[in-house]
Write an enzyme that holds these catalytic residues in place. Structure first.
Site, short mmCIF file in Angstrom:
data_model
loop_
_atom_site.label_atom_id
_atom_site.label_comp_id
_atom_site.label_asym_id
_atom_site.label_seq_id
_atom_site.Cartn_x
_atom_site.Cartn_y
_atom_site.Cartn_z
N ILE A 10 52.79 106.67 2.50
CA ILE A 10 52.17 108.00 2.43
C ILE A 10 50.69 107.94 2.79
O ILE A 10 50.16 108.82 3.43
CB ILE A 10 52.37 108.60 1.02
CG1 ILE A 10 53.87 108.81 0.76
CG2 ILE A 10 51.61 109.90 0.87
CD1 ILE A 10 54.20 109.18 -0.65
N PHE A 11 50.02 106.85 2.36
CA PHE A 11 48.57 106.73 2.58
C PHE A 11 48.22 105.26 2.66
O PHE A 11 48.77 104.43 1.94
CB PHE A 11 47.81 107.37 1.41
CG PHE A 11 46.32 107.16 1.46
CD1 PHE A 11 45.52 107.93 2.29
CD2 PHE A 11 45.73 106.16 0.70
CE1 PHE A 11 44.15 107.72 2.35
CE2 PHE A 11 44.36 105.94 0.76
CZ PHE A 11 43.56 106.73 1.59
N GLU A 34 56.91 106.41 -6.72
CA GLU A 34 55.65 106.32 -5.98
C GLU A 34 54.94 105.07 -6.46
O GLU A 34 54.81 104.85 -7.68
CB GLU A 34 54.81 107.57 -6.22
CG GLU A 34 55.46 108.81 -5.65
CD GLU A 34 54.76 110.10 -6.02
OE1 GLU A 34 55.08 111.11 -5.39
OE2 GLU A 34 53.91 110.09 -6.95
N ARG A 59 31.74 105.41 -12.74
CA ARG A 59 33.10 105.39 -12.22
C ARG A 59 33.52 106.81 -11.89
O ARG A 59 33.78 107.63 -12.78
CB ARG A 59 34.06 104.75 -13.23
CG ARG A 59 33.82 103.27 -13.46
CD ARG A 59 33.98 102.50 -12.16
NE ARG A 59 34.12 101.07 -12.40
CZ ARG A 59 34.37 100.20 -11.44
NH1 ARG A 59 34.49 100.60 -10.19
NH2 ARG A 59 34.47 98.92 -11.73
N GLU A 91 27.26 90.93 -8.46
CA GLU A 91 26.98 92.01 -9.41
C GLU A 91 25.86 91.70 -10.39
O GLU A 91 25.24 92.61 -10.92
CB GLU A 91 28.25 92.39 -10.18
CG GLU A 91 29.28 93.04 -9.29
CD GLU A 91 30.46 93.63 -10.05
OE1 GLU A 91 30.54 93.46 -11.29
OE2 GLU A 91 31.30 94.26 -9.39
N SER A 108 48.71 98.79 -14.47
CA SER A 108 49.51 100.01 -14.63
C SER A 108 50.87 99.84 -13.95
O SER A 108 51.14 100.46 -12.93
CB SER A 108 48.77 101.21 -14.02
OG SER A 108 47.54 101.42 -14.65
N PRO A 109 51.75 99.00 -14.51
CA PRO A 109 53.00 98.66 -13.82
C PRO A 109 53.97 99.83 -13.65
O PRO A 109 54.94 99.71 -12.93
CB PRO A 109 53.60 97.56 -14.70
CG PRO A 109 52.98 97.74 -16.03
CD PRO A 109 51.61 98.30 -15.78
N GLY A 110 53.69 100.95 -14.26
CA GLY A 110 54.52 102.13 -14.06
C GLY A 110 54.37 102.74 -12.68
O GLY A 110 55.24 103.44 -12.20
N GLU A 114 48.82 96.42 -9.04
CA GLU A 114 47.53 95.75 -9.24
C GLU A 114 47.61 94.72 -10.36
O GLU A 114 48.10 95.02 -11.46
CB GLU A 114 46.43 96.75 -9.59
CG GLU A 114 45.08 96.05 -9.79
CD GLU A 114 43.99 96.98 -10.30
OE1 GLU A 114 42.81 96.68 -10.01
OE2 GLU A 114 44.29 97.96 -11.00
N GLU A 133 27.66 97.48 -0.47
CA GLU A 133 27.07 98.74 -0.06
C GLU A 133 27.76 99.88 -0.81
O GLU A 133 28.99 99.92 -0.91
CB GLU A 133 27.25 98.93 1.44
CG GLU A 133 26.56 100.17 1.97
CD GLU A 133 26.68 100.30 3.48
OE1 GLU A 133 26.68 101.44 3.95
OE2 GLU A 133 26.79 99.26 4.17
N GLU A 135 27.67 100.35 -3.97
CA GLU A 135 27.98 99.95 -5.34
C GLU A 135 26.66 99.82 -6.11
O GLU A 135 25.76 99.09 -5.69
CB GLU A 135 28.71 98.61 -5.33
CG GLU A 135 29.15 98.12 -6.69
CD GLU A 135 29.92 96.82 -6.62
OE1 GLU A 135 30.94 96.73 -7.30
OE2 GLU A 135 29.49 95.89 -5.91
#
Length: 183
Positions: A10-11, A34, A59, A91, A108-110, A114, A133, A135
C-alpha cells in the site's frame, strides 16, 4: 498459524512499508491483515555512574516531548552492535565502554514487525553529538532513582525506555555482590 494468500504493498516510505495481506486463518476462513514493515532498530541504556543518559526529543506522532534512551533505525547491512555505537555517538557524543545486549523486543506485533535490540553499557565522552538532519535531540543525564520515579508516575511512557531501563537495572542488581550480614 495464518498463511498469506495475497499481498498488496500500500505504501513504501523512507522508514517503513505498509502491506495488506489476505490470510487464511486456522479455521480455513479468510481475513485481511495490515502489516507495517520496519528494518529494525536499537536502543541503549547508557549509565554514567549512578545516572542514566537519556535524550529529550519531540515526537510528532504523539505531539509531545519525550525522554527516551538513545535509539535509532538499523541501516541496511549494519549489525545491531555497530548501530548502537553509532546512534549513541550521534545523539549524545558518548560511546560505550563495553556494550552488552539485554534483549530484543517486538514493539507492536499486532500490526508491525519492528524489533528493537536493546543494549546496556557504561559510557564515556568521545566526541560531539551529530544527530541526523531534521533530528533535534538533547542529551540529558538523570539520576537512576528519578528515571524510575518518572517511569512509575507515567511521565516516561516510551516502551523501549521502560523495558530497557527495567531490564538493565535488574541485570545490575543480579550482578551486585550479596550484602554482608550484620552481626
Amino acid at each position: 498459524m495464518e498463511i498469506s494468500l495475497h499481498k498488496e504493498e500500500i505504501f513504501s516510505g523512507r522508514i517503513l512499508k505498509l502491506e495488506r495481506h489476505l490470510v487464511r486463518l486456522t479455521d480455513d476462513s479468510e481475513a485481511y491483515r495490515e502489516v507495517v514493515r520496519h528494518p529494525g532498530a536499537v536502543a541503549v541504556v547508557a549509565f554514567k555512574g549512578e545516572e542514566l543518559l537519556l535524550v529529550r526529543q519531540y515526537r510528532f506522532p504523539v505531539q509531545k516531548f519525550m525522554l527516551e534512551i538513545p535509539a535509532g533505525k538499523l541501516d541496511s547491512g549494519e549489525s545491531p552492535e555497530d548501530c548502537a555505537r553509532r546512534e549513541l555517538l550521534e545523539e549524545t557524543g558518548y560511546g560505550p565502554v563495553e556494550l552488552e545486549k539485554l534483549t530484543v523486543i517486538e514493539t507492536s506485533p499486532g500490526f508491525s514487525d519492528e524489533a528493537i535490540h536493546i543494549f546496556t553499557c557504561e559510557v564515556e565522552k568521545i566526541g560531539e553529538s551529530d544527530p541526523d538532519e531534521g533530528e533535534f535531540v538533547e542529551p540529558v543525564f538523570m539520576k537512576i532513582e528519578e528515571v524510575v520515579k518518572r517511569i512509575t508516575d507515567g511521565s516516561i511512557s516510551d516502551s523501549k525506555t521502560i523495558s530497557g531501563v527495567l531490564l538493565a537495572l535488574r541485570r545490575k542488581e543480579s550482578q551486585r555482590p550479596p550484602a554482608k550480614a550484620v552481626s
